[in-house]
Write a protein that holds these residues in place. Sequence first.
Motif, mmCIF file in Angstrom:
data_model
loop_
_atom_site.group_PDB
_atom_site.id
_atom_site.type_symbol
_atom_site.label_atom_id
_atom_site.label_comp_id
_atom_site.label_asym_id
_atom_site.label_seq_id
_atom_site.Cartn_x
_atom_site.Cartn_y
_atom_site.Cartn_z
ATOM 1 N N MET A 1 -28.134 18.525 -94.933
ATOM 2 C CA MET A 1 -28.479 17.386 -94.131
ATOM 3 C C MET A 1 -28.562 17.763 -92.654
ATOM 4 S SD MET A 1 -29.276 14.238 -93.782
ATOM 5 C CE MET A 1 -28.964 13.338 -95.251
ATOM 6 N N ILE A 2 -27.596 18.557 -92.177
ATOM 7 C CA ILE A 2 -27.602 18.893 -90.751
ATOM 8 C C ILE A 2 -28.833 19.716 -90.382
ATOM 9 C CG2 ILE A 2 -26.222 21.017 -90.820
ATOM 10 C CD1 ILE A 2 -25.849 18.159 -88.272
ATOM 11 N N LYS A 3 -29.332 20.532 -91.321
ATOM 12 C CA LYS A 3 -30.556 21.303 -91.039
ATOM 13 C C LYS A 3 -31.749 20.371 -90.860
ATOM 14 C CE LYS A 3 -29.167 25.583 -93.254
ATOM 15 N NZ LYS A 3 -29.453 26.549 -94.316
ATOM 16 N N ALA A 4 -31.831 19.334 -91.672
ATOM 17 C CA ALA A 4 -32.932 18.368 -91.539
ATOM 18 C C ALA A 4 -32.826 17.625 -90.208
ATOM 19 C CB ALA A 4 -32.909 17.389 -92.707
ATOM 20 N N ILE A 5 -31.617 17.251 -89.826
ATOM 21 C CA ILE A 5 -31.424 16.569 -88.545
ATOM 22 C C ILE A 5 -31.774 17.510 -87.395
ATOM 23 C CG2 ILE A 5 -29.740 15.483 -87.009
ATOM 24 C CD1 ILE A 5 -28.256 14.566 -89.570
ATOM 25 N N ALA A 6 -31.346 18.772 -87.498
ATOM 26 C CA ALA A 6 -31.656 19.759 -86.457
ATOM 27 C C ALA A 6 -33.166 19.944 -86.328
ATOM 28 C CB ALA A 6 -30.973 21.087 -86.758
ATOM 29 N N ASN A 7 -33.870 19.943 -87.445
ATOM 30 C CA ASN A 7 -35.333 20.058 -87.390
ATOM 31 C C ASN A 7 -35.945 18.869 -86.664
ATOM 32 O OD1 ASN A 7 -35.379 22.497 -88.732
ATOM 33 N ND2 ASN A 7 -35.685 21.567 -90.741
ATOM 34 N N ASP A 8 -35.432 17.665 -86.928
ATOM 35 C CA ASP A 8 -35.926 16.486 -86.219
ATOM 36 C C ASP A 8 -35.608 16.556 -84.727
ATOM 37 O OD1 ASP A 8 -37.176 15.240 -88.322
ATOM 38 O OD2 ASP A 8 -35.461 13.965 -88.824
ATOM 39 N N VAL A 9 -34.440 17.073 -84.384
ATOM 40 C CA VAL A 9 -34.085 17.241 -82.972
ATOM 41 C C VAL A 9 -35.048 18.217 -82.313
ATOM 42 C CG1 VAL A 9 -32.336 18.159 -81.391
ATOM 43 C CG2 VAL A 9 -31.655 16.623 -83.252
ATOM 44 N N ASN A 10 -35.309 19.329 -82.971
ATOM 45 C CA ASN A 10 -36.230 20.334 -82.416
ATOM 46 C C ASN A 10 -37.645 19.795 -82.260
ATOM 47 O OD1 ASN A 10 -34.210 22.253 -82.195
ATOM 48 N ND2 ASN A 10 -34.584 23.059 -84.254
ATOM 49 N N SER A 11 -38.019 18.827 -83.097
ATOM 50 C CA SER A 11 -39.347 18.223 -83.020
ATOM 51 C C SER A 11 -39.386 17.011 -82.096
ATOM 52 C CB SER A 11 -39.798 17.792 -84.422
ATOM 53 O OG SER A 11 -39.862 18.896 -85.280
ATOM 54 N N ASN A 12 -38.264 16.742 -81.435
ATOM 55 C CA ASN A 12 -38.132 15.586 -80.544
ATOM 56 C C ASN A 12 -38.372 14.257 -81.258
ATOM 57 O OD1 ASN A 12 -37.480 17.076 -78.181
ATOM 58 N ND2 ASN A 12 -39.651 17.618 -77.995
ATOM 59 N N ASN A 13 -38.011 14.202 -82.543
ATOM 60 C CA ASN A 13 -38.183 12.971 -83.315
ATOM 61 C C ASN A 13 -36.991 12.022 -83.203
ATOM 62 O OD1 ASN A 13 -40.712 13.679 -84.270
ATOM 63 N ND2 ASN A 13 -39.878 14.745 -86.031
ATOM 64 N N ILE A 14 -35.830 12.520 -82.800
ATOM 65 C CA ILE A 14 -34.649 11.678 -82.624
ATOM 66 C C ILE A 14 -33.979 12.030 -81.310
ATOM 67 C CG2 ILE A 14 -34.243 11.345 -85.100
ATOM 68 C CD1 ILE A 14 -32.040 13.407 -84.939
ATOM 69 N N ASN A 15 -33.224 11.080 -80.766
ATOM 70 C CA ASN A 15 -32.542 11.361 -79.504
ATOM 71 C C ASN A 15 -31.048 11.091 -79.566
ATOM 72 O OD1 ASN A 15 -32.518 8.601 -79.446
ATOM 73 N ND2 ASN A 15 -34.039 8.429 -77.809
ATOM 74 N N SER A 16 -30.537 10.636 -80.715
ATOM 75 C CA SER A 16 -29.091 10.473 -80.875
ATOM 76 C C SER A 16 -28.755 10.343 -82.354
ATOM 77 C CB SER A 16 -28.573 9.253 -80.106
ATOM 78 O OG SER A 16 -29.188 8.086 -80.590
ATOM 79 N N VAL A 17 -27.497 10.651 -82.671
ATOM 80 C CA VAL A 17 -26.982 10.537 -84.035
ATOM 81 C C VAL A 17 -25.739 9.659 -83.987
ATOM 82 C CG1 VAL A 17 -25.885 11.784 -85.943
ATOM 83 C CG2 VAL A 17 -27.850 12.782 -84.773
ATOM 84 N N PHE A 18 -25.645 8.727 -84.923
ATOM 85 C CA PHE A 18 -24.456 7.897 -85.091
ATOM 86 C C PHE A 18 -23.885 8.199 -86.467
ATOM 87 C CE2 PHE A 18 -27.133 5.785 -82.063
ATOM 88 C CZ PHE A 18 -26.242 5.429 -81.065
ATOM 89 N N HIS A 19 -22.791 8.943 -86.493
ATOM 90 C CA HIS A 19 -22.137 9.375 -87.735
ATOM 91 C C HIS A 19 -20.971 8.414 -87.973
ATOM 92 C CE1 HIS A 19 -20.582 13.067 -90.154
ATOM 93 N NE2 HIS A 19 -20.283 11.934 -90.745
ATOM 94 N N ILE A 20 -21.153 7.503 -88.932
ATOM 95 C CA ILE A 20 -20.193 6.420 -89.127
ATOM 96 C C ILE A 20 -19.285 6.711 -90.320
ATOM 97 C CG2 ILE A 20 -19.932 3.933 -89.438
ATOM 98 C CD1 ILE A 20 -21.441 4.814 -86.841
ATOM 99 N N GLY A 21 -18.047 6.999 -90.042
ATOM 100 C CA GLY A 21 -17.010 7.114 -91.062
ATOM 101 C C GLY A 21 -16.992 8.396 -91.862
ATOM 102 N N ASP A 22 -15.796 8.725 -92.321
ATOM 103 C CA ASP A 22 -15.550 9.919 -93.140
ATOM 104 C C ASP A 22 -16.252 11.138 -92.546
ATOM 105 O OD1 ASP A 22 -14.051 8.251 -94.649
ATOM 106 O OD2 ASP A 22 -15.527 8.013 -96.222
ATOM 107 N N ILE A 23 -15.831 11.452 -91.354
ATOM 108 C CA ILE A 23 -16.531 12.430 -90.525
ATOM 109 C C ILE A 23 -16.487 13.826 -91.131
ATOM 110 C CG2 ILE A 23 -16.629 13.479 -88.244
ATOM 111 C CD1 ILE A 23 -15.299 10.825 -87.240
ATOM 112 N N SER A 24 -15.311 14.324 -91.483
ATOM 113 C CA SER A 24 -15.242 15.699 -91.987
ATOM 114 C C SER A 24 -14.367 15.864 -93.217
ATOM 115 C CB SER A 24 -14.727 16.637 -90.899
ATOM 116 O OG SER A 24 -13.333 16.451 -90.722
#
Length: 79
Positions: A1-24
């Motif tokens: 999942m983090i790789k997909a999010i990182a790809n979106d960040v690199n493509s400037n498709n997202i500007n923030s992440v809200f990780h709600i609950g059960d963090i690690s």
Amino acid sequence: MIKAIANDVNSNNINSVFHIGDISYATGFLAEWDYFLHLINPVASRISYMTAIGNHERYYTHTNDNSVQRTFSSNIYIT
């Protein structure tokens, strides 16, 4: 999942992440938190990465024990 999010960040498709609950699921183990922070670093170092605790972070000091709720005010969280 983090790789997909990182790809979106690199493509400037997202500007923030809200990780709600059960963090690690670290339940008090520092090594698990370190691993989690290592995993999110490609994203959290580039954009805002906001978290909110879940039950695994809130109750880790007394696993499956509701005494945390009885001992502390309902608006104080032990993490």
